[in-house]
Design an enzyme around this catalytic site. Structure first.
Site, mmCIF file in Angstrom:
data_model
loop_
_atom_site.group_PDB
_atom_site.id
_atom_site.type_symbol
_atom_site.label_atom_id
_atom_site.label_comp_id
_atom_site.label_asym_id
_atom_site.label_seq_id
_atom_site.Cartn_x
_atom_site.Cartn_y
_atom_site.Cartn_z
ATOM 1 N N LYS A 173 0.859 -1.195 0.000
ATOM 2 C CA LYS A 173 0.000 0.000 0.000
ATOM 3 C C LYS A 173 0.886 1.232 0.000
ATOM 4 O O LYS A 173 1.509 1.579 0.991
ATOM 5 C CB LYS A 173 -0.917 0.042 1.229
ATOM 6 C CG LYS A 173 -2.008 1.096 1.022
ATOM 7 C CD LYS A 173 -2.629 1.573 2.302
ATOM 8 C CE LYS A 173 -1.988 2.802 2.871
ATOM 9 N NZ LYS A 173 -1.938 3.997 1.998
ATOM 10 N N GLU A 248 9.678 1.598 10.837
ATOM 11 C CA GLU A 248 10.621 2.709 10.599
ATOM 12 C C GLU A 248 9.830 3.994 10.773
ATOM 13 O O GLU A 248 9.015 4.342 9.919
ATOM 14 C CB GLU A 248 11.187 2.622 9.181
ATOM 15 C CG GLU A 248 11.984 1.370 8.898
ATOM 16 C CD GLU A 248 13.361 1.368 9.548
ATOM 17 O OE1 GLU A 248 13.699 2.324 10.271
ATOM 18 O OE2 GLU A 248 14.087 0.392 9.342
ATOM 19 N N CYS A 282 13.106 11.491 7.212
ATOM 20 C CA CYS A 282 13.150 11.009 8.598
ATOM 21 C C CYS A 282 14.518 11.257 9.216
ATOM 22 O O CYS A 282 14.639 11.363 10.427
ATOM 23 C CB CYS A 282 12.796 9.539 8.654
ATOM 24 S SG CYS A 282 13.773 8.564 7.518
ATOM 25 N N GLU A 384 8.652 16.226 15.732
ATOM 26 C CA GLU A 384 9.193 16.160 14.378
ATOM 27 C C GLU A 384 8.501 17.246 13.550
ATOM 28 O O GLU A 384 7.304 17.156 13.290
ATOM 29 C CB GLU A 384 8.893 14.772 13.796
ATOM 30 C CG GLU A 384 9.599 14.504 12.503
ATOM 31 C CD GLU A 384 9.238 13.149 11.913
ATOM 32 O OE1 GLU A 384 8.079 12.709 12.034
ATOM 33 O OE2 GLU A 384 10.114 12.531 11.303
HETATM 34 P P1 NAD Z 1 1.737 8.178 8.078
HETATM 35 O O1 NAD Z 1 1.986 7.317 9.255
HETATM 36 O O2 NAD Z 1 0.622 9.147 8.155
HETATM 37 O O3 NAD Z 1 1.443 7.291 6.795
HETATM 38 C C1 NAD Z 1 2.353 6.294 6.352
HETATM 39 C C2 NAD Z 1 1.566 5.215 5.627
HETATM 40 O O4 NAD Z 1 0.720 4.562 6.568
HETATM 41 C C3 NAD Z 1 0.648 5.753 4.522
HETATM 42 O O5 NAD Z 1 0.665 4.844 3.437
HETATM 43 C C4 NAD Z 1 -0.711 5.766 5.223
HETATM 44 O O6 NAD Z 1 -1.779 5.681 4.310
HETATM 45 C C5 NAD Z 1 -0.606 4.529 6.089
HETATM 46 N N1 NAD Z 1 -1.508 4.495 7.255
HETATM 47 C C6 NAD Z 1 -2.047 5.541 7.926
HETATM 48 N N2 NAD Z 1 -2.816 5.081 8.944
HETATM 49 C C7 NAD Z 1 -2.756 3.731 8.915
HETATM 50 C C8 NAD Z 1 -3.322 2.686 9.712
HETATM 51 N N3 NAD Z 1 -4.108 2.944 10.753
HETATM 52 N N4 NAD Z 1 -3.026 1.412 9.397
HETATM 53 C C9 NAD Z 1 -2.192 1.130 8.379
HETATM 54 N N5 NAD Z 1 -1.650 2.063 7.563
HETATM 55 C C10 NAD Z 1 -1.915 3.350 7.844
HETATM 56 O O7 NAD Z 1 3.111 8.902 7.747
HETATM 57 P P2 NAD Z 1 3.406 9.985 6.594
HETATM 58 O O8 NAD Z 1 2.934 11.313 7.056
HETATM 59 O O9 NAD Z 1 2.920 9.486 5.290
HETATM 60 O O10 NAD Z 1 4.996 9.938 6.534
HETATM 61 C C11 NAD Z 1 5.800 10.794 7.257
HETATM 62 C C12 NAD Z 1 6.379 10.066 8.459
HETATM 63 O O11 NAD Z 1 7.156 8.957 8.039
HETATM 64 C C13 NAD Z 1 7.324 10.923 9.256
HETATM 65 O O12 NAD Z 1 7.065 10.766 10.620
HETATM 66 C C14 NAD Z 1 8.696 10.362 8.909
HETATM 67 O O13 NAD Z 1 9.693 10.579 9.867
HETATM 68 C C15 NAD Z 1 8.384 8.931 8.743
HETATM 69 N N6 NAD Z 1 9.439 8.269 7.970
HETATM 70 C C16 NAD Z 1 10.264 7.398 8.611
HETATM 71 C C17 NAD Z 1 11.315 6.794 7.928
HETATM 72 C C18 NAD Z 1 12.247 5.829 8.604
HETATM 73 O O14 NAD Z 1 12.955 5.107 7.909
HETATM 74 N N7 NAD Z 1 12.287 5.761 9.922
HETATM 75 C C19 NAD Z 1 11.493 7.088 6.582
HETATM 76 C C20 NAD Z 1 10.641 7.992 5.972
HETATM 77 C C21 NAD Z 1 9.605 8.567 6.675
#
Ligand code: NAD
Length: 484
Positions: A173, A248, A282, A384
């Protein structure tokens, strides 16, 4: 407008509901493409397809899996020029950065294609008993892979590469903000001859699509990159079924500059890691800590350079330093964090607002922002921000610098700048983060484990550890008897 469909059991199909959603260019507000919007029943069909494909795929030889992966990577590489434009259109990063992301994604697939041929266990003899033990590394099953919008293809390749290499099948997804280049990435595997059902793609909202992937018993492993809030929910749901999860999550990387550092190097490295991708990484530099003796020189140089960065639509200016943020809500968080800091006494040395001009009027742009006089209670120092904001604080002793770096709920990446080996090692040992860059602003190497401590997550991707997290180890123990 081009339409993208779901991929279920080797077939491109519309959503059962017939619903679609539109992907918007964050630099212009214009539509880029429409996508089928999956619901629960589409997600269940994708999980079933991955489940059905698993027995055959898991028994395919490592050599065959490797060959398909190499062909897919080569196909993808041949399309990077065109797909970089698509990625920039949906995600906003300048073209040169999209190109870099896609090149790295192809490299990851090639790397794990090679590992697919070395997917074996080990052997040892009994310790005082006449046995032979050997271990098998077996694929864990159906993987639910859920990814964010900031590096949509790259972060997916970190999951697809090892999962396919070990013999898992997947339901993927991508984020609704940026699902298009991902869709083309997956198409390369299908064209390379991947059997039906091994990779399935469902596009749609976190709830109910992602949540169904997490809670449905057909998925046996969750591979998630995204926010800490979502990750905490996933961890709790996965625990109810004892389903392993690699998480992550968010970060708030400290950048610590000691008194003997090469300041010009530190300034240029901090600049790139704080502001590229509009700070939406991130491992972005979120907090800069300077030894008081070099604080003025660093701050002056850093601020002057930040003011000169080119902010632009990354399709029109491929070499721009940063493009727009992904959304208005992301930009609003930045505004709130900056206002909070200013209200608590911070000084704005650069940026602090949107760029002016008609070319910025429809996109989610924000200027590279430098703050001083910051204190630990400010939101920029604890949360963040995920935007182009660099707060600067000073310290007096090595221990104080390290303590300030560790004063965060996150622990993903940290950067230390010093020319003293002892200071470097002392800090690397004590900083609480999954990766530490010494005199370098990137901790990513395909061969090294990547992941976070504290609220930044659980488990590691990339390297050997990334491969192991898609496998179950099985120990087979054989008693040796003297033959009759
Ligand atoms: P998010 O958690 O809102 O969404 C990430 C994914 O999860 C999306 O595909 C979203 O549709 C899905 N999602 C949302 N709610 C869900 C649920 N209840 N069940 C399953 N899937 C669900 O994050 P975002 O805003 O898209 O991304 C930014 C975040 O990602 C930041 O916090 C960033 O630091 C983090 N990030 C971490 C890394 C790492 O390697 N640690 C890398 C890149 C980004």
């Amino acid at each position: 407008m081009k339409q993208y469909e779901l991929l279920i059991n080797g077939r491109y199909v519309p959503a059962q509901s017939g619903e679609t959603f539109t992907v918007i260019n964050p630099a212009t507000g214009e539509p880029v493409a429409a996508c089928a919007q999956a619901g629960v029943s589409d997600t269940q069909a994708a999980l079933q397809a991955a489940h059905d494909a698993f027995p055959a795929w898991s028994r395919t030889s490592g050599r065959s899996r490797s060959e398909i992966m190499h062909v897919a990577a080569a196909l993808f590489r041949s399309r990077i020029g065109e797909l970089s434009r698509l990625l920039t259109a949906e995600q906003g990063k300048p073209l040169k950065d999209s190109n870099k992301e896609l090149q790295f994604s192809a490299d990851v697939i090639d790397y794990y294609a090679e590992e697919a041929r070395r997917n074996f266990g080990m052997h040892f003899e009994g310790d005082g008993v006449p046995t032979h033990s050997f271990t098998m590394r077996q694929p864990i099953g159906v993987v639910a892979a859920i990814t964010p919008w900031n590096f949509p293809v790259d972060l997916l390749s970190w999951k697809v590469g090892p999962a396919l290499a070990v013999g898992c099948t997947m339901v993927i997804k991508p984020p609704s903000e940026a699902p298009l280049a991902v869709s083309e990435f997956i198409r390369c595997f299908i064209e390379a001859g991947l059997p039906s059902g091994v990779l399935n793609l469902v596009m749609g909202p976190g709830r109910p699509v992602g949540s169904e992937m997490v809670t449905n018993p057909l998925s046996r492993k969750i591979a998630f990159t995204g926010s800490t809030t979502t990750g905490l929910w996933i961890a709790q749901e996965a625990a109810k079924q004892l389903k392993p999860a690699t998480l992550e999550l968010g970060g708030s990387a400290p950048f610590v500059v000691f008194k003997d550092a090469d300041l010009d190097l530190a300034v240029s490295q901090a600049l790139r890691r704080a502001f590229s991708h509009a700070g939406q990484i991130c491992i972005s530099v979120n907090r800069i800590f300077l030894h008081e003796s070099i604080s003025k020189e660093f701050t002056d140089k850093f601020t002057a350079a930040a003011r000169k960065l080119k902010v632009a639509n990354g399709l029109e200016f491929p070499d721009a330093d940063l493009g727009p943020m992904i959304s208005e809500s992301g930009r609003q968080t930045v505004r709130e964090h900056v206002s909070d800091a200013v209200a608590k006494g911070a000084r704005v040395l650069a940026g602090g607002h949107e760029p002016q001009g008609v070319e910025f009027s429809k996109g989610y742009f924000y200027l590279p922002t430098v703050l001083t006089n910051v204190t630990p209670d400010m939101r920029v120092m604890q949360e963040e921000t995920f935007g182009p904001v660099a707060p600067i604080a000073t310290f007096k002793t090595v221990d104080e610098g390290i303590d300030m770096a560790n004063n965060s709920p996150y622990g993903l990446a940290a950067y230390v700048f010093t020319n003293d080996l002892n200071t470097a090692m002392y800090a690397a040992e004590r900083i609480q983060s999954g990766g530490v860059g010494i005199n370098i602003n990137d901790i990513t190497d395909i061969r090294a484990p990547f992941g976070g401590m504290k609220q930044s997550g659980m488990g590691r991707e990339l390297g050997q550890q990334g491969l192991d997290s898609y496998a179950e180890w099985k120990h087979v123990r054989v008693l040796m008897k003297k033959p009759e």
